[in-house]
Design a protein around this motif. Structure first.
Motif, PDB file in Angstrom:
ATOM      1  N   GLN A  92       8.301  31.483  12.885  1.00  0.00           N
ATOM      2  CA  GLN A  92       9.014  31.844  11.657  1.00  0.00           C
ATOM      3  C   GLN A  92       9.482  30.593  10.948  1.00  0.00           C
ATOM      4  OE1 GLN A  92      11.683  35.315  11.502  1.00  0.00           O
ATOM      5  NE2 GLN A  92      13.321  33.825  11.255  1.00  0.00           N
ATOM      6  N   ARG A  93       9.443  30.641   9.630  1.00  0.00           N
ATOM      7  CA  ARG A  93       9.966  29.545   8.805  1.00  0.00           C
ATOM      8  C   ARG A  93      11.042  30.127   7.910  1.00  0.00           C
ATOM      9  NH1 ARG A  93       6.629  25.277   7.363  1.00  0.00           N
ATOM     10  NH2 ARG A  93       8.082  23.676   6.769  1.00  0.00           N
ATOM     11  N   ASN A  94      12.205  29.479   7.911  1.00  0.00           N
ATOM     12  CA  ASN A  94      13.326  29.928   7.096  1.00  0.00           C
ATOM     13  C   ASN A  94      13.948  28.686   6.480  1.00  0.00           C
ATOM     14  OD1 ASN A  94      15.420  31.251   5.910  1.00  0.00           O
ATOM     15  ND2 ASN A  94      16.417  31.884   7.811  1.00  0.00           N
ATOM     16  N   SER A  97      14.332  25.357   8.514  1.00  0.00           N
ATOM     17  CA  SER A  97      14.267  25.741   9.925  1.00  0.00           C
ATOM     18  C   SER A  97      12.902  26.349  10.242  1.00  0.00           C
ATOM     19  CB  SER A  97      15.380  26.753  10.228  1.00  0.00           C
ATOM     20  OG  SER A  97      15.328  27.122  11.573  1.00  0.00           O
ATOM     21  N   VAL A  98      12.264  25.827  11.281  1.00  0.00           N
ATOM     22  CA  VAL A  98      10.934  26.297  11.660  1.00  0.00           C
ATOM     23  C   VAL A  98      10.908  26.563  13.157  1.00  0.00           C
ATOM     24  CG1 VAL A  98       8.479  25.721  11.778  1.00  0.00           C
ATOM     25  CG2 VAL A  98       9.840  24.955   9.821  1.00  0.00           C
ATOM     26  N   LYS A 100       8.115  27.547  16.041  1.00  0.00           N
ATOM     27  CA  LYS A 100       6.685  27.723  16.302  1.00  0.00           C
ATOM     28  C   LYS A 100       6.467  29.052  17.026  1.00  0.00           C
ATOM     29  CE  LYS A 100       5.968  25.843  20.887  1.00  0.00           C
ATOM     30  NZ  LYS A 100       4.936  25.252  21.683  1.00  0.00           N
TER      31      LYS A 100
END
Length: 137
Positions: A92-94, A97-98, A100
């Motif tokens: 998830q990418r927010n 913030s990533v 894997k």
């Protein structure tokens, strides 16, 4: 049948339905739980989830799922199980913030539900911080 007998019978039926529906609501709630904790001791799945969580997830999500400066608390805001599986599997990418994805990691992919069980028990307050005891099979 006398009116008083009819009233008693009606009350009995209503009480029986109320008790039965309450029991089925409790059964549904228990079925939605991935964990089983008795007197602070966790079932095998939840205990394994504790081990797997602390083998990798805690580096970002903090000790016991409490979060860190760069990864969210999983105890305060545990997503539903399907969202949890998707994020663990695909990442998830927010913003900056990533996370894997772990779909190909043999140490985590097969154990997503175990990790979820542990986090759900923490989020519900069924388990405190630290290593849980183990329920005997």
């Amino acid at each position: 049948m006398h009116p008083l007998q009819q009233l008693v019978l009606l009350c009995s039926v209503i009480c029986g339905v109320a008790v039965g529906s309450d029991a089925s609501a409790q059964d549904r709630a228990a079925a939605a739980k991935f964990y089983r904790v008795v007197d602070g001791k966790a079932d095998a799945r939840t205990y394994n989830g504790y081990r797997r969580y602390h083998a990798g997830c805690n580096h970002c999500h903090g000790a016991d799922g409490l979060g860190s400066t760069f990864a969210s608390s999983l105890v305060d805001r545990l997503p539903g199980v399907e969202s949890f599986r998707r994020v663990v599997r695909d990442g998830q990418r927010n913003g900056a913030s990533v996370m894997k994805g772990f779909a190909d990691d043999p140490n985590f992919a097969p154990y997503m539900d175990d990790i979820y069980a542990y986090l759900q028990a923490r989020a519900d307050g069924a388990l405190g911080r630290g290593r849980p005891g183990r329920l005997e099979p």
